[in-house]
Design a protein around this motif. Structure first.
Motif, PDB file in Angstrom:
ATOM      1  N   VAL A  35       0.863  -1.181   0.000  1.00 21.86           N
ATOM      2  CA  VAL A  35       0.000   0.000   0.000  1.00 21.86           C
ATOM      3  C   VAL A  35       0.903   1.237   0.000  1.00 21.86           C
ATOM      4  O   VAL A  35       1.630   1.472   0.970  1.00 21.86           O
ATOM      5  N   CYS A  38      -1.225   6.754   2.300  1.00 22.55           N
ATOM      6  CA  CYS A  38      -2.615   6.996   2.689  1.00 22.55           C
ATOM      7  C   CYS A  38      -2.917   8.484   2.615  1.00 22.55           C
ATOM      8  O   CYS A  38      -2.231   9.290   3.263  1.00 22.55           O
ATOM      9  N   THR A 102      -1.198  -0.954  -4.353  1.00 19.99           N
ATOM     10  CA  THR A 102      -2.401  -0.130  -4.301  1.00 19.99           C
ATOM     11  C   THR A 102      -2.074   1.139  -3.532  1.00 19.99           C
ATOM     12  O   THR A 102      -0.925   1.379  -3.155  1.00 19.99           O
ATOM     13  N   ALA A 104      -4.118   3.877  -0.564  1.00 22.01           N
ATOM     14  CA  ALA A 104      -5.297   4.138   0.265  1.00 22.01           C
ATOM     15  C   ALA A 104      -5.753   5.580   0.055  1.00 22.01           C
ATOM     16  O   ALA A 104      -5.272   6.499   0.719  1.00 22.01           O
ATOM     17  N   ILE A 118      -4.944  -2.701  -7.497  1.00 21.91           N
ATOM     18  CA  ILE A 118      -6.169  -2.742  -6.695  1.00 21.91           C
ATOM     19  C   ILE A 118      -6.621  -1.307  -6.460  1.00 21.91           C
ATOM     20  O   ILE A 118      -5.801  -0.428  -6.168  1.00 21.91           O
ATOM     21  N   SER A 120      -8.298   1.199  -4.090  1.00 16.93           N
ATOM     22  CA  SER A 120      -8.554   1.239  -2.645  1.00 16.93           C
ATOM     23  C   SER A 120      -8.965   2.638  -2.210  1.00 16.93           C
ATOM     24  O   SER A 120      -8.475   3.631  -2.743  1.00 16.93           O
ATOM     25  N   ASP A 122     -10.329   4.996   1.461  1.00 17.90           N
ATOM     26  CA  ASP A 122     -10.737   5.141   2.855  1.00 17.90           C
ATOM     27  C   ASP A 122     -12.157   5.706   2.833  1.00 17.90           C
ATOM     28  O   ASP A 122     -12.362   6.874   2.519  1.00 17.90           O
ATOM     29  N   ALA A 148     -11.177  -2.281  -2.843  1.00 15.36           N
ATOM     30  CA  ALA A 148     -11.088  -2.531  -1.403  1.00 15.36           C
ATOM     31  C   ALA A 148     -11.297  -1.239  -0.628  1.00 15.36           C
ATOM     32  O   ALA A 148     -10.872  -0.165  -1.061  1.00 15.36           O
ATOM     33  N   THR A 150      -9.952   0.451   2.431  1.00 15.38           N
ATOM     34  CA  THR A 150      -8.796   0.325   3.314  1.00 15.38           C
ATOM     35  C   THR A 150      -9.055   0.875   4.709  1.00 15.38           C
ATOM     36  O   THR A 150      -8.304   0.561   5.640  1.00 15.38           O
TER      37      THR A 150
END
Length: 264
Positions: A35, A38, A102, A104, A118, A120, A122, A148, A150
């Motif tokens: 990942v 973020c 990926t 986030a 992927i 992703s 939040d 996804a 995250t």
């Protein structure tokens, strides 16, 4: 994840993480996904105005940012650099890591998901986003890649679900020791209801995975006899952490276990 780095410094940091992740991947201990940070538009310098992540979050949360033409121009000028940094970040990671990658993303961030394996996000639903939340998530399926969540979750007080990702902003850190900045009624059922409602949304969209944030807010100590300093009210944790370090499961802890058991 370190905060308040310049983009070049953060890219170097993530490249180091990628090299370590590659060693773990080659050890054959399972599927390792890297990942690449973020919500970097607020946690790194250089995109949103502000020297610290707190200042940048305040800028994003300030209604005046979105009505003042000069402030909006400054904000969008910074965010326009985000695309170049994404490419640099992915290039540096692919040089040292051969597994899937990926990122986030915050719901507000514009990400070129062609670069990643992927998609992703939040995904904190709040009162302002409730009407469009499902559509915003579903729109991410258009890339034809696994999607996804995250991060998702809320705090354990009445009204926390309506605040979503900003529910933690109820602590006054200008005083020593930090204190809750108002009167909030503890309500662990708030977390349970939020969990069940969002899991239902995620199942409709058929997401690949979703991760509750978080297990514990270790620095946010639970003081039930001192509501003004019961910092656990601002924690998204599945468990509360006492001053003695003891962990006490909240109601959402057991409910999440039930949800996971029912999907095996």
């Amino acid at each position: 994840m370190p905060m308040d780095l310049e983009p070049d410094d953060f890219i170097a940091f993530l490249a180091g993480c990628g090299a370590r992740a590659e060693k773990l991947r080659q050890s054959g201990r399972g599927d390792v996904v890297l990942v690449l940070g973020c919500e970097l538009s607020v946690f790194c310098k250089g995109f949103v105005p502000g020297e610290t992540s707190g200042e940048r979050l305040a800028t994003m949360a300030d209604p005046a940012t979105w009505t003042d033409q000069a402030k909006m121009a400054e904000l969008y000028a910074g965010l326009s650099r985000w695309g170049d940094v994404q490419q640099q970040l992915v290039t540096a990671a692919r040089e040292v890591f051969a597994g899937r990658i990926t990122y986030a993303a915050g719901m507000w961030e514009d990400v070129n998901w062609e670069l990643f394996d992927i998609v992703s996000v939040d995904a904190y639903r709040d009162a302002a986003s409730a009407a469009t939340f499902r559509d915003e998530l579903q729109d991410r399926l258009k890339w034809g890649k696994p999607v996804a969540v995250t991060e998702f979750g809320c705090c354990a007080y009445k009204g926390a679900a309506d605040r979503g990702g900003s529910g933690w902003m109820i602590v006054d850190r200008s005083v020593d020791p930090p204190a809750i900045n108002g009167s909030y009624e503890r309500d662990e059922e708030e977390q349970v209801e939020y969990l069940l409602e969002l899991v239902e949304e995620f199942e409709r969209i058929e997401l690949a995975a979703a991760f509750w944030f978080s297990f514990a807010g270790y620095e946010l100590r639970h003081r039930p006899d001192d509501p003004r300093h019961d910092l656990d009210l601002s924690s998204y944790g599945l468990v509360a952490v006492g001053d003695d370090g003891r962990l006490t499961p909240k109601r959402v802890f057991g409910k999440l276990a039930e949800v996971n058991e029912g999907r095996r």
